[in-house]
Design an enzyme around this catalytic site. Structure first.
Site, mmCIF file in Angstrom:
data_model
loop_
_atom_site.group_PDB
_atom_site.id
_atom_site.type_symbol
_atom_site.label_atom_id
_atom_site.label_comp_id
_atom_site.label_asym_id
_atom_site.label_seq_id
_atom_site.Cartn_x
_atom_site.Cartn_y
_atom_site.Cartn_z
ATOM 1 N N HIS A 114 3.779 -12.029 -3.583
ATOM 2 C CA HIS A 114 2.754 -11.182 -4.440
ATOM 3 C C HIS A 114 3.627 -10.183 -4.969
ATOM 4 O O HIS A 114 4.648 -9.542 -4.365
ATOM 5 C CB HIS A 114 1.607 -10.377 -3.662
ATOM 6 N N GLU A 144 -2.540 -8.204 -3.558
ATOM 7 C CA GLU A 144 -2.260 -8.690 -2.309
ATOM 8 C C GLU A 144 -2.738 -7.551 -1.335
ATOM 9 O O GLU A 144 -3.371 -7.373 -0.459
ATOM 10 C CB GLU A 144 -1.033 -9.213 -1.792
ATOM 11 N N GLU A 145 -1.948 -6.332 -1.635
ATOM 12 C CA GLU A 145 -2.005 -5.208 -0.796
ATOM 13 C C GLU A 145 -3.441 -4.648 -0.513
ATOM 14 O O GLU A 145 -3.722 -3.735 0.272
ATOM 15 C CB GLU A 145 -1.038 -4.123 -1.243
ATOM 16 N N ASP A 180 8.622 -5.599 -0.047
ATOM 17 C CA ASP A 180 7.179 -6.321 0.316
ATOM 18 C C ASP A 180 6.366 -6.173 -1.072
ATOM 19 O O ASP A 180 5.991 -5.114 -1.376
ATOM 20 C CB ASP A 180 6.478 -5.466 1.309
ATOM 21 N N ASP A 220 6.717 -13.601 2.664
ATOM 22 C CA ASP A 220 6.265 -12.396 2.964
ATOM 23 C C ASP A 220 6.200 -11.559 4.132
ATOM 24 O O ASP A 220 5.628 -10.866 4.417
ATOM 25 C CB ASP A 220 4.856 -12.118 2.095
ATOM 26 N N ASP A 236 2.488 -7.112 -6.299
ATOM 27 C CA ASP A 236 2.022 -5.622 -6.219
ATOM 28 C C ASP A 236 2.591 -4.933 -4.867
ATOM 29 O O ASP A 236 2.997 -5.572 -4.061
ATOM 30 C CB ASP A 236 0.515 -5.560 -6.251
ATOM 31 N N HIS A 264 5.692 -0.260 3.087
ATOM 32 C CA HIS A 264 4.664 0.695 2.857
ATOM 33 C C HIS A 264 5.288 2.006 2.897
ATOM 34 O O HIS A 264 4.570 3.013 3.151
ATOM 35 C CB HIS A 264 3.433 0.634 3.427
HETATM 36 ZN ZN LIG Z 1 3.341 -8.204 1.301
#
Ligand SMILES: [Zn+2]
Length: 425
Positions: A92, A189-190, A155, A212, A94, A395
């Site tokens: 992903h 995805e997030e 990520d 991921d 995003d 994150h």
């Molecule tokens: Zn991820």
């Protein structure tokens, strides 16, 4: 020559260049948005990834109307192509809404010497050895961080760069026998929408791997099963000066309910490993009506029901303490443990473990205490475990990835493609 350098002569070394390029796109997703993808800016990277795939010679690479990039590396073994399953790799683009992804300034800390890493834009942003034991495994490696005020975006741009680099390698080495390989880069995805418009039929693979995951060597094939519950308490509101014997305060009923939830067990603060939990996370209070949103998690889908029954009985019991109150409960399925699907196709994880071993690593698995796009895809007909990408502290401003882990991930993808070509059914 190490196995890494033999895989490359050497697109693997491009993985860092690609990663540094991708993290400079701001691709933060936004759960408040009603558009798809949730943010227009994700499309800038998605379009450029499709163009980059075409420049590699992958002619069918395109972006669909929802922003999904799909592409095909054609099979190199024409006679047997019908017998080799098509496999896919998914990452992903995003980044998390929890932390800014604008103006990411990646820093490569070459040949990490074991000291704390102080990030220049904020003296409080320090990767400390004592807080991050995994750093000890990366002495001598090249570690990439952001500069202290944003996330890095490993990520999952690490996964994007790894898949892209493996694709470049496979295209440049048609002598490697393999079947058809599909690639997808996805938005959102997030915020839990990564698979919303994913066209499993158009993707046309027998199985896929999201790239991921965390530390080198990991293959994740178990996620939570997840439901959401909304527990709504109804009271009766009236002027508080004239409320005697009439008012029923839904806030107090909800408070009694919350207070009765298990504290020493069955909660996120008190569980890990394979333990499930119930977790109240949002309340909308008013005297007339107070709703409590909870998530319910367990690795065993049937155990969700037990937890939901417990919540329902605690909610009923709270209403018994407040005459005239009542409760209403709604349950929504969120996702299911991918293992229920993957156990029926043991080859998919076994071959990933083989590929990890062939790359010189010890395969490791741990349960994902959450869900991945693969949790949903597996139940949409595309069994999809999660391969390591090398992400750490995602994150967060302290997010980091080791270049050598990204190179290993590229190697694992290439080995996995080779291993699937050895399968004859
Ligand atoms: Zn991820």
């Amino acid at each position: 020559m190490s196995p890494v350098s033999s895989v490359v002569e050497s697109p693997v070394s491009d993985v860092l260049e690609r990663f540094l390029r991708y993290v400079q796109y701001d691709t933060q997703s936004d759960e408040q948005s009603n558009t798809y993808p949730s943010t227009e800016k994700q499309l800038a990277l998605l379009r450029d990834l499709a163009a980059e795939l075409r420049a590699l010679g992958i002619a069918d690479a395109n972006v669909d109307e929802h922003g999904y990039v799909m592409a095909t590396i054609p099979a190199t073994v024409s006679e047997t192509v019908r017998h080799i399953p098509t496999i896919g790799f998914i990452a992903h683009v995003d980044t998390s809404p929890e932390m800014s992804g604008a103006g990411v300034a990646p820093i490569v800390h070459a040949a990490y010497d074991g000291r704390d890493l102080v990030l220049p834009d904020d003296p409080d942003a320090v990767l400390r050895r004592r807080d991050i034991p995994e750093l000890a495994d990366h002495i001598g490696h090249d570690i990439v961080t952001a500069s202290g005020t944003t996330l890095l975006g490993a990520d999952d741009k690490a996964g994007v760069a790894e898949i892209m680099t493996a694709a470049a390698y496979l295209v440049a080495h048609p002598e490697i026998p393999h079947g058809r390989v599909r690639i997808a880069f996805t938005p959102d995805e997030e915020i839990g929408r990564g698979t919303k418009y994913f066209d499993v039929a158009a993707f046309g693979a027998a199985c896929a791997y999201t790239v991921d995951g965390g530390p080198r060597g990991e293959i994740e094939s178990e996620s939570f099963s997840a439901d959401a519950m909304t527990v709504t308490f109804h009271g009766f509101n009236t002027h508080p000066g004239y409320a005697r014997g009439r008012m029923v305060n839904a806030i107090k009923v909800a408070a009694a309910f919350i207070d009765s939830l298990p504290a020493g067990s069955l909660s996120p603060e008190a569980t890990d490993g394979y333990e499930g939990f119930v977790h109240p996370y949002v309340m909308q209070p008013s005297v007339d009506r107070t709703s409590v949103k909870l998530i319910v998690r367990d690795f065993v889908t049937a155990a969700l029901k037990e937890k939901e029954d417990l919540i329902a009985s605690l909610a009923e019991r709270a209403t018994k303490r407040f005459a005239g109150s009542r409760v209403e409960i709604a349950i929504e399925e969120q996702y299911r443990n991918m293992r229920e699907v993957l156990d029926r196709h043991p080859d998919i994880v076994a071959r990933a473990r083989d590929a990890i071993r062939r790359a010189g690593l010890e395969p490791r698995s741990k349960p994902i205490r959450g869900g991945t796009d693969g949790s949903r895809l597996s139940f949409m007909g595309l069994p999809t475990p999660n391969l390591f990408a090398g992400e750490h502290n995602f994150h967060s401003r302290l997010e980091w990835v080791a270049v050598q882990d990204m190179e290993k991930a590229v190697e694992v993808i290439v080995k996995l493609v080779e291993i699937w070509s050895e399968l004859r059914t």
